[in-house]
Design an enzyme around this catalytic site. Sequence first.
Site, PDB file in Angstrom:
ATOM      1  N   ALA A  63       6.831 -30.730  76.051  1.00 45.37           N
ATOM      2  CA  ALA A  63       8.182 -30.668  75.498  1.00 45.37           C
ATOM      3  C   ALA A  63       8.168 -31.072  74.019  1.00 45.37           C
ATOM      4  CB  ALA A  63       9.090 -31.612  76.273  1.00 45.37           C
ATOM      5  N   GLY A 102       4.819 -31.051  79.697  1.00 48.06           N
ATOM      6  CA  GLY A 102       5.462 -29.806  80.101  1.00 48.06           C
ATOM      7  C   GLY A 102       4.524 -28.618  79.992  1.00 48.06           C
ATOM      8  N   GLU A 105       2.789 -28.644  83.159  1.00 45.57           N
ATOM      9  CA  GLU A 105       3.749 -28.313  84.228  1.00 45.57           C
ATOM     10  C   GLU A 105       4.021 -26.807  84.286  1.00 45.57           C
ATOM     11  OE1 GLU A 105       6.546 -31.460  82.829  1.00 45.57           O
ATOM     12  OE2 GLU A 105       6.752 -31.775  84.982  1.00 45.57           O
ATOM     13  N   GLU A 125       3.460 -38.311  79.831  1.00 46.86           N
ATOM     14  CA  GLU A 125       4.867 -38.705  79.668  1.00 46.86           C
ATOM     15  C   GLU A 125       5.076 -40.206  79.747  1.00 46.86           C
ATOM     16  OE1 GLU A 125       3.811 -36.125  81.429  1.00 46.86           O
ATOM     17  OE2 GLU A 125       5.164 -34.410  81.246  1.00 46.86           O
TER      18      GLU A 125
HETATM   19  N1  T1G Z   1       6.531 -32.426  70.307  1.00 51.47           N
HETATM   20  C1  T1G Z   1       6.794 -32.345  68.985  1.00 51.47           C
HETATM   21  N2  T1G Z   1       5.866 -32.606  68.045  1.00 51.47           N
HETATM   22  C2  T1G Z   1       4.632 -32.932  68.469  1.00 51.47           C
HETATM   23  C3  T1G Z   1       4.293 -33.030  69.831  1.00 51.47           C
HETATM   24  C4  T1G Z   1       5.302 -32.741  70.782  1.00 51.47           C
HETATM   25  N3  T1G Z   1       5.071 -32.787  72.099  1.00 51.47           N
HETATM   26  N4  T1G Z   1       3.000 -33.393  69.911  1.00 51.47           N
HETATM   27  C5  T1G Z   1       2.556 -33.514  68.668  1.00 51.47           C
HETATM   28  N5  T1G Z   1       3.524 -33.225  67.788  1.00 51.47           N
HETATM   29  C6  T1G Z   1       3.441 -33.198  66.326  1.00 51.47           C
HETATM   30  C7  T1G Z   1       3.106 -34.561  65.737  1.00 51.47           C
HETATM   31  O1  T1G Z   1       4.283 -35.320  65.523  1.00 51.47           O
HETATM   32  C8  T1G Z   1       2.436 -34.170  64.444  1.00 51.47           C
HETATM   33  O2  T1G Z   1       3.443 -33.819  63.534  1.00 51.47           O
HETATM   34  C9  T1G Z   1       1.689 -32.875  64.805  1.00 51.47           C
HETATM   35  O3  T1G Z   1       2.324 -32.387  66.000  1.00 51.47           O
HETATM   36  C10 T1G Z   1       0.218 -33.071  65.098  1.00 51.47           C
HETATM   37  O4  T1G Z   1       0.100 -34.157  66.015  1.00 51.47           O
HETATM   38  C11 T1G Z   1       9.278 -31.824  80.183  1.00 51.47           C
HETATM   39  C12 T1G Z   1       8.973 -34.719  79.416  1.00 51.47           C
HETATM   40  C13 T1G Z   1      -0.944 -33.188  71.082  1.00 51.47           C
HETATM   41  C14 T1G Z   1      -2.877 -34.757  71.437  1.00 51.47           C
HETATM   42  O5  T1G Z   1       3.254 -36.661  74.957  1.00 51.47           O
HETATM   43  O6  T1G Z   1      -0.475 -36.672  72.253  1.00 51.47           O
HETATM   44  O7  T1G Z   1       6.354 -32.660  78.040  1.00 51.47           O
HETATM   45  O8  T1G Z   1       3.026 -35.568  61.893  1.00 51.47           O
HETATM   46  O9  T1G Z   1      -1.030 -35.742  64.423  1.00 51.47           O
HETATM   47  O10 T1G Z   1      -4.196 -36.007  66.705  1.00 51.47           O
HETATM   48  O11 T1G Z   1       7.885 -33.185  81.516  1.00 51.47           O
HETATM   49  O12 T1G Z   1       0.064 -35.219  69.158  1.00 51.47           O
HETATM   50  O13 T1G Z   1       2.089 -33.291  61.559  1.00 51.47           O
HETATM   51  O14 T1G Z   1       4.565 -33.675  61.403  1.00 51.47           O
HETATM   52  O15 T1G Z   1      -0.803 -36.281  66.876  1.00 51.47           O
HETATM   53  O16 T1G Z   1      -4.390 -33.465  67.010  1.00 51.47           O
HETATM   54  C15 T1G Z   1       4.439 -34.759  76.539  1.00 51.47           C
HETATM   55  C16 T1G Z   1       2.186 -35.919  72.477  1.00 51.47           C
HETATM   56  C17 T1G Z   1       5.803 -34.520  75.982  1.00 51.47           C
HETATM   57  C18 T1G Z   1       1.993 -35.091  73.703  1.00 51.47           C
HETATM   58  C19 T1G Z   1      -2.328 -33.834  69.160  1.00 51.47           C
HETATM   59  N6  T1G Z   1       3.469 -34.523  75.504  1.00 51.47           N
HETATM   60  N7  T1G Z   1       1.260 -35.520  71.450  1.00 51.47           N
HETATM   61  O17 T1G Z   1      -2.974 -34.901  68.504  1.00 51.47           O
HETATM   62  O18 T1G Z   1      -2.339 -34.405  66.079  1.00 51.47           O
HETATM   63  S1  T1G Z   1       7.042 -34.924  77.149  1.00 51.47           S
HETATM   64  C20 T1G Z   1       2.955 -35.501  74.780  1.00 51.47           C
HETATM   65  C21 T1G Z   1       0.002 -35.955  71.393  1.00 51.47           C
HETATM   66  C22 T1G Z   1       7.062 -33.614  78.200  1.00 51.47           C
HETATM   67  C23 T1G Z   1       7.996 -32.620  80.257  1.00 51.47           C
HETATM   68  C24 T1G Z   1       8.011 -33.652  79.314  1.00 51.47           C
HETATM   69  C25 T1G Z   1      -0.815 -35.541  70.219  1.00 51.47           C
HETATM   70  C26 T1G Z   1      -1.740 -34.326  70.491  1.00 51.47           C
HETATM   71  P1  T1G Z   1       3.286 -34.096  61.995  1.00 51.47           P
HETATM   72  P2  T1G Z   1      -1.015 -35.277  65.818  1.00 51.47           P
HETATM   73  P3  T1G Z   1      -3.551 -34.707  67.036  1.00 51.47           P
END
Ligand code: T1G
Length: 701
Positions: A63, A102, A105, A125
């Site tokens: 997400a 997501g 998922e 999450e």
């Molecule tokens: N949404 C929006 N922006 C995101 C993002 C996300 N999910 N993940 C990363 N970014 C942005 C981040 O802010 C940065 O932006 C750029 O991407 C690069 O990230 C419905 C509830 C994917 C392993 O928790 O763990 O799905 O700073 O610097 O080291 O059930 O980012 O460049 O402007 O971290 O290569 C679940 C969170 C969501 C993943 C990449 N997903 N992200 O790491 O680069 S909840 C997460 C990470 C969900 C469903 C639900 C890491 C990464 P900017 P980065 P990286």
Amino acid sequence: MKDAVVLNQEETNSLITISNPPVNALSHEVRKGLMKAINDSLEDPGIETLAIIGSGKFFSAGADIQEFGKPSQGPQLPEICNLIESSRKPVFALINGTALGGGLELALSAHFRIAVPSAKIGLPEIHLGLLPGSGGTQRLPRIIGAEKALEMMLNGNPVSAQVGLSYGVIDWVDETGDLTVSARGIIQEVLEEKQSFTATRERTEGLQDEGGNRNAIEDQRIVWGKKAKGLYSPFQIIDCVKNALSLPFQEGLQFERESFNRCLESPQRKGLIHAFFAERRCKKIHEIRDAQPRKLETLAVLGGGTMGGGITVAALDAGLNVVMIERDEASLDKGRTNVEKVYDRHISKGRMSSDEKQKILSRYHPTTDFEKVSSADMVIEAVFEEMEVKKDVFRKLDQCVRPGTVLASNTSYLDIDQIASTTSRPQDVLGLHFFSPANIMKLLEIVVPSRLSDDALATGFALANRMGKVPVRAGNSDGFIGNRILGAYAKVAGYMMEDGTSPYRIDEAVRDFGYPIGPFQMFDLAGGDIGWANRKRNAESRDPQERYVHVADRICERGWFGQKTGRGFYLYEENSRNGFEDPEVLAIIDEERSKKEIRIRDYDPEEIIRRYLGAMVNEGAKVLGEKVARCPSDIDAVQLYGYGFPRFRGGPMKYADMYGIDRILQDIQEFSEEDPFFWKPSELLQDLVSKGQTFDDLNLQ
Ligand code: T1G
Ligand code: NAD
């Protein structure tokens, strides 16, 4: 604008590509695009199969985290997942890279999953205070059982494609190097063999071992009962998985949705997502946007003590060559031991082999020959905390190092401009303030004196990046960001103690707030002698209006410096880090109270936190007002990564926003009636309250 989802027809297969760089987050545009592409493909009689893939290195990171807390716009991800799952045409998830949250998922609702070997799949999450809210808590246990599903959801760390295959989440790992080509073969096979496919909601493999599943649920309840420390979503996850085992799918989904919404509204979710962005925001420094970091292969570390040793390990682990310089052979031996004992511990725990240790140490060059600094691209000084000693070292460095070498001091408090001015190259001198143990603590304060050049600053940030640290830009002020704020709440802890509250109760209240340890435990851990020396140094310049608590001095006068001497605020048994309450310390405190004729007040935990956080936030606001920190979330990052502030609360400035900054100001004003000198409210805080703003309004975008 490029389409966030691209549909290509390949014979009878519809290839749907998510294209939303950098991580293919499932933003509103992507969801809209997916819904349309899937519906179009389902309606098209020429299409027999659907395949979903991500562009670039990610399948999808889940997400779009930016959207949480904002009004949500349909279609929602659960709808898309349901649509995929109920398709009569088989749907394949081609997991070309990382699939998280997501993203996974979405893949779980497909009928088949094919992954590249380098793919990572996970449900992180929990790290955001959430739970998998698009059917993940219901679908995954049906495939892999409660134990493994809970493991993935509760530790939140991704697993490799191979592990996914062994769990049964992944159906094929493509070893050919061309996922779309081999997927074509697999799709063809499925079609030709008219292989039946089952919607994930109908699968039952994971539900067979009823006893095992029940035990997994109960085990995790016990584990999290002990370790949740303020977190909310773990219990919601456990409940969802429990219901996946017993409820019909639709009811389970409904339960998941309600639990997800509760998590979404929780303060823990707000704190954790704030922390996620704070950690990333602090790396975006406008001064160095166009600056090139200088070459960095060899680092010289001056001093092999507590910090020099830790910095050396951090640098070796980051792949750098390290020259460690000490003043004599005996000190160098200690430095060598400080470094080797880290690796020996890894070996004793089975995390490293002796060969690996030797390989790392081949890049480590301990010496007493100061001239060896000339081989370094950067020097980090970690010698004694005395201005004259530091100046002397920098004068010598100026004579010996090559032009362009970046010179850093790891000082905790001293003025970097003064240190820089002893050299002919102040543009190359900065502060790199590591935290103990430097090879473990993630915070690195990067202190910017007035004449520093942008490319030297960029080199500091590049070093942090290589070491995997969280770098925070700090102005050159006494104690920079972290120690300056620490000074304020450490004082207030002392005041509360002298006012009548046991240090043990204060520590307990702070732990209950979510810190791993309380302030008095921290003093014992860091060593009371360091703070004592600092207080003696500052005694002359201390403002006579400042309230001064002598208890810590009285404890140090007895040679009780904390854990390392077996006694401080707590009593320690030999070789143990567990401290016991010490009646003699309580007697010392009582004596000080009676000397000053203090009217005893035993604060309750709520008031302890009001005062502790009030002091922290007020000083944080002063640090901001003086532009020592760029923005409130940088202060949060400092406290989260250097001082153990509970992550689920987002940091002190985020906490203040959630508590209400008007209430914080009222608290400060109330306390200032007893001590107007200490509790002088920050102007910036008053200003924000009068304008009805929050700290978050000052965060950089
Ligand atoms: N949404 C929006 N922006 C995101 C993002 C996300 N999910 N993940 C990363 N970014 C942005 C981040 O802010 C940065 O932006 C750029 O991407 C690069 O990230 C419905 C509830 C994917 C392993 O928790 O763990 O799905 O700073 O610097 O080291 O059930 O980012 O460049 O402007 O971290 O290569 C679940 C969170 C969501 C993943 C990449 N997903 N992200 O790491 O680069 S909840 C997460 C990470 C969900 C469903 C639900 C890491 C990464 P900017 P980065 P990286
Ligand atoms: P330490 O006493 O453990 O180590 C200092 C080392 O420097 C000693 O081994 C000493 O032999 C060596 N040394 C002294 N003069 C030298 C010289 N001229 N050339 C080479 N080596 C010399 O001290 P520490 O705790 O490692 O602190 C070092 C610096 O790091 C200080 O400025 C301190 O304020 C700062 N710091 C300490 C901590 C902490 O928690 N200990 C945290 C952050 C920053």
